[in-house]
Motif scaffolding. Structure first.
Motif, PDB file in Angstrom:
ATOM      1  N   ASN A  71       0.859  -1.190   0.000  1.00 53.73           N
ATOM      2  CA  ASN A  71       0.000   0.000   0.000  1.00 53.73           C
ATOM      3  C   ASN A  71       0.893   1.237   0.000  1.00 53.73           C
ATOM      4  N   PHE A  72       0.995   1.876  -1.150  1.00 50.73           N
ATOM      5  CA  PHE A  72       1.845   3.056  -1.299  1.00 50.73           C
ATOM      6  C   PHE A  72       0.989   4.313  -1.195  1.00 50.73           C
ATOM      7  N   LEU A  73       1.462   5.290  -0.419  1.00 49.93           N
ATOM      8  CA  LEU A  73       0.763   6.565  -0.260  1.00 49.93           C
ATOM      9  C   LEU A  73       1.636   7.689  -0.800  1.00 49.93           C
ATOM     10  N   LEU A  74       1.108   8.406  -1.777  1.00 45.07           N
ATOM     11  CA  LEU A  74       1.779   9.590  -2.319  1.00 45.07           C
ATOM     12  C   LEU A  74       1.064  10.826  -1.781  1.00 45.07           C
ATOM     13  N   GLN A 126      -7.468 -11.304   5.231  1.00 40.42           N
ATOM     14  CA  GLN A 126      -6.928 -10.114   5.871  1.00 40.42           C
ATOM     15  C   GLN A 126      -5.619  -9.701   5.191  1.00 40.42           C
ATOM     16  N   PRO A 127      -5.334  -8.388   5.148  1.00 40.73           N
ATOM     17  CA  PRO A 127      -4.103  -7.931   4.491  1.00 40.73           C
ATOM     18  C   PRO A 127      -2.915  -7.971   5.447  1.00 40.73           C
ATOM     19  N   ASP A 128      -1.747  -8.100   4.880  1.00 45.28           N
ATOM     20  CA  ASP A 128      -0.495  -7.993   5.630  1.00 45.28           C
ATOM     21  C   ASP A 128       0.434  -7.100   4.823  1.00 45.28           C
ATOM     22  N   LEU A 129       0.679  -5.892   5.331  1.00 43.35           N
ATOM     23  CA  LEU A 129       1.416  -4.890   4.576  1.00 43.35           C
ATOM     24  C   LEU A 129       2.866  -5.309   4.368  1.00 43.35           C
ATOM     25  N   MET A 130       3.317  -5.199   3.123  1.00 42.92           N
ATOM     26  CA  MET A 130       4.717  -5.424   2.790  1.00 42.92           C
ATOM     27  C   MET A 130       5.430  -4.077   2.810  1.00 42.92           C
ATOM     28  N   LEU A 131       6.499  -3.976   3.578  1.00 43.94           N
ATOM     29  CA  LEU A 131       7.205  -2.714   3.762  1.00 43.94           C
ATOM     30  C   LEU A 131       8.636  -2.832   3.248  1.00 43.94           C
ATOM     31  N   ASN A 132       9.093  -1.753   2.636  1.00 41.75           N
ATOM     32  CA  ASN A 132      10.495  -1.661   2.231  1.00 41.75           C
ATOM     33  C   ASN A 132      11.260  -0.992   3.372  1.00 41.75           C
ATOM     34  N   LEU A 133      12.089  -1.762   4.051  1.00 42.95           N
ATOM     35  CA  LEU A 133      12.785  -1.256   5.232  1.00 42.95           C
ATOM     36  C   LEU A 133      14.023  -0.440   4.875  1.00 42.95           C
ATOM     37  N   ASN A 134      14.493  -0.550   3.639  1.00 44.64           N
ATOM     38  CA  ASN A 134      15.681   0.198   3.223  1.00 44.64           C
ATOM     39  C   ASN A 134      15.313   1.512   2.553  1.00 44.64           C
ATOM     40  N   GLU A 135      14.380   1.477   1.599  1.00 45.20           N
ATOM     41  CA  GLU A 135      13.937   2.682   0.889  1.00 45.20           C
ATOM     42  C   GLU A 135      12.525   3.025   1.365  1.00 45.20           C
ATOM     43  N   HIS A 136      12.433   3.897   2.349  1.00 44.69           N
ATOM     44  CA  HIS A 136      11.127   4.233   2.930  1.00 44.69           C
ATOM     45  C   HIS A 136      10.230   4.975   1.949  1.00 44.69           C
ATOM     46  N   ARG A 137      10.802   5.573   0.941  1.00 47.62           N
ATOM     47  CA  ARG A 137       9.987   6.319  -0.031  1.00 47.62           C
ATOM     48  C   ARG A 137       9.116   5.397  -0.866  1.00 47.62           C
ATOM     49  N   HIS A 138       9.402   4.075  -0.835  1.00 46.20           N
ATOM     50  CA  HIS A 138       8.530   3.130  -1.529  1.00 46.20           C
ATOM     51  C   HIS A 138       7.289   2.799  -0.702  1.00 46.20           C
ATOM     52  N   ASN A 139       7.259   3.228   0.565  1.00 43.86           N
ATOM     53  CA  ASN A 139       6.081   3.051   1.409  1.00 43.86           C
ATOM     54  C   ASN A 139       5.213   4.314   1.411  1.00 43.86           C
ATOM     55  N   ILE A 140       5.856   5.439   1.700  1.00 42.90           N
ATOM     56  CA  ILE A 140       5.178   6.742   1.739  1.00 42.90           C
ATOM     57  C   ILE A 140       6.140   7.786   1.181  1.00 42.90           C
ATOM     58  N   ALA A 141       5.619   8.676   0.338  1.00 43.67           N
ATOM     59  CA  ALA A 141       6.484   9.687  -0.262  1.00 43.67           C
ATOM     60  C   ALA A 141       5.697  10.965  -0.492  1.00 43.67           C
ATOM     61  N   VAL A 194       5.806   8.371  10.762  1.00 42.18           N
ATOM     62  CA  VAL A 194       4.975   7.238  10.365  1.00 42.18           C
ATOM     63  C   VAL A 194       5.241   6.066  11.298  1.00 42.18           C
ATOM     64  N   CYS A 195       4.171   5.449  11.772  1.00 39.32           N
ATOM     65  CA  CYS A 195       4.275   4.302  12.681  1.00 39.32           C
ATOM     66  C   CYS A 195       3.373   3.185  12.157  1.00 39.32           C
ATOM     67  N   PHE A 196       3.965   2.061  11.798  1.00 44.03           N
ATOM     68  CA  PHE A 196       3.201   0.893  11.354  1.00 44.03           C
ATOM     69  C   PHE A 196       2.907   0.005  12.562  1.00 44.03           C
ATOM     70  N   VAL A 197       1.659  -0.419  12.689  1.00 42.13           N
ATOM     71  CA  VAL A 197       1.194  -1.162  13.858  1.00 42.13           C
ATOM     72  C   VAL A 197       1.083  -2.639  13.499  1.00 42.13           C
ATOM     73  N   TYR A 198       1.828  -3.474  14.213  1.00 43.68           N
ATOM     74  CA  TYR A 198       1.788  -4.924  13.986  1.00 43.68           C
ATOM     75  C   TYR A 198       0.999  -5.576  15.118  1.00 43.68           C
ATOM     76  N   GLU A 199       0.027  -6.404  14.763  1.00 40.79           N
ATOM     77  CA  GLU A 199      -0.803  -7.087  15.746  1.00 40.79           C
ATOM     78  C   GLU A 199      -0.233  -8.484  15.997  1.00 40.79           C
ATOM     79  N   ASN A 200       0.283  -8.686  17.206  1.00 38.10           N
ATOM     80  CA  ASN A 200       0.897  -9.972  17.537  1.00 38.10           C
ATOM     81  C   ASN A 200      -0.127 -11.100  17.553  1.00 38.10           C
ATOM     82  N   LYS A 201      -1.339 -10.806  18.031  1.00 40.46           N
ATOM     83  CA  LYS A 201      -2.346 -11.847  18.152  1.00 40.46           C
ATOM     84  C   LYS A 201      -2.776 -12.357  16.781  1.00 40.46           C
ATOM     85  N   LYS A 202      -2.992 -11.448  15.845  1.00 40.70           N
ATOM     86  CA  LYS A 202      -3.437 -11.836  14.499  1.00 40.70           C
ATOM     87  C   LYS A 202      -2.274 -12.077  13.546  1.00 40.70           C
TER      88      LYS A 202
END
Length: 283
Positions: free
Chosen positions: A44-47, A189-204, A267-275
């Motif tokens: 999910n990319f946000l521009l 249910q969705p599970d967001l894939m994040l680019n941990l090296n290039e953050h601009r591929h997540n939000i820019a 930006v803070c991504f929330v991970y649900e341990n239970k789900k």
């Protein structure tokens, strides 16, 4: 020995009696009839384009941007079913067309802004839908593999403001938005894939474009020409694009109520341990 043997026999009988009573007292547990939702990897990319005043909320703000949602992990049968529903004949009545509109356009997860559903067209408008394709090379030939669905949305995200320092006539506030992808019919249910090296591929932030507001002023043309020459020289030396924070502020801040201190969000991504998945982030 006889005494010890009697004691051991009595103790074993006591343990067996307690175990039998406990088994009878416990009700039989029925198997869980509700299966666990299947998780699909989702990008999910946000521009972010600009932030404007909210005309319906006092001192409210709206973030104008674009979402690009890509959903992967479909089986071949599910993908063909979604594709066939997308390519349905156009001979339906208007009512049927409206009811099956989302089905024909492929699969995507619905959004929630600040714990509220974002079905309103004024907040979220689906602009384009297409298949995610990749070219795979074999020993003999090249073939195109369709991996999932890509959907583009025009978004107007309401921001919740919170004032934590106030001293007349000024105050300092923060603006926040909680963005979440909803589970589909409680089974996917969705599970967001994040680019941990290039953050601009997540939000820019949308790329800056040259401004022509002051081209009519001769002195500004000279000043701008010298400044551009200096910036081009720095770009060649550093081999990187150089942006001034002031330019970013001018691009993002289109409000009349506030003056931004920084154009860059936290930006803070929330991970649900239970789900065991991540479907939400705070901006």
């Amino acid at each position: 020995q006889e005494f010890i043997g009697c004691c051991l026999l009595s103790f074993c009988n006591f343990i067996m009696r307690k175990t039998t009573e406990k088994t009878k007292s416990e009700p039989e547990q029925e198997p869980d009839s509700k299966p666990r939702p299947r998780t699909l990897p989702t990008r999910n990319f946000l521009l972010m384009k600009k932030i404007i005043d909210d005309p319906d909320v006092e001192d409210g703000l709206i973030l104008v941007g674009t979402f690009v949602q890509e959903v992967y992990g479909f089986s071949e049968a599910e993908y063909k079913e979604a594709k066939s529903s997308k390519d349905d004949s156009k001979d339906e009545t208007n009512s049927e067309a409206k009811s099956s509109k989302n089905d024909r356009k492929g699969f995507h997860f619905k959004y929630r802004f600040n714990d509220n559903s974002a079905h309103d067209e004024s907040k979220l408008h689906e602009r384009k839908n297409s298949a995610c394709k990749m070219t795979v090379k074999d020993d003999t030939e090249e073939k195109v593999v369709e991996l999932g669905w890509r959907t583009t949305f025009d978004a107007r995200i309401p921001l919740e403001t919170d004032t934590y320092y106030k001293a007349f006539p000024f105050h300092i506030s923060t603006a926040k938005a909680e963005i979440e992808l909803s589970t589909n019919n409680s089974d996917i249910q969705p599970d967001l894939m994040l680019n941990l090296n290039e953050h601009r591929h997540n939000i820019a932030i949308q790329e800056l474009t040259p401004s022509k507001e002051h081209d009519k002023c001769g002195h500004y043309q000279i000043y701008g020409w010298l400044l551009n020459c200096w910036m081009e020289l720095l770009k060649k030396l550093s081999k990187k694009k150089i942006f001034r924070t002031g330019d970013m502020l001018d691009k993002m801040d289109k409000t009349k109520t506030y003056d931004f201190l920084s154009p860059y969000p936290k930006v803070c991504f929330v991970y649900e341990n239970k789900k065991e998945h991540c479907s939400r982030f705070d901006l």
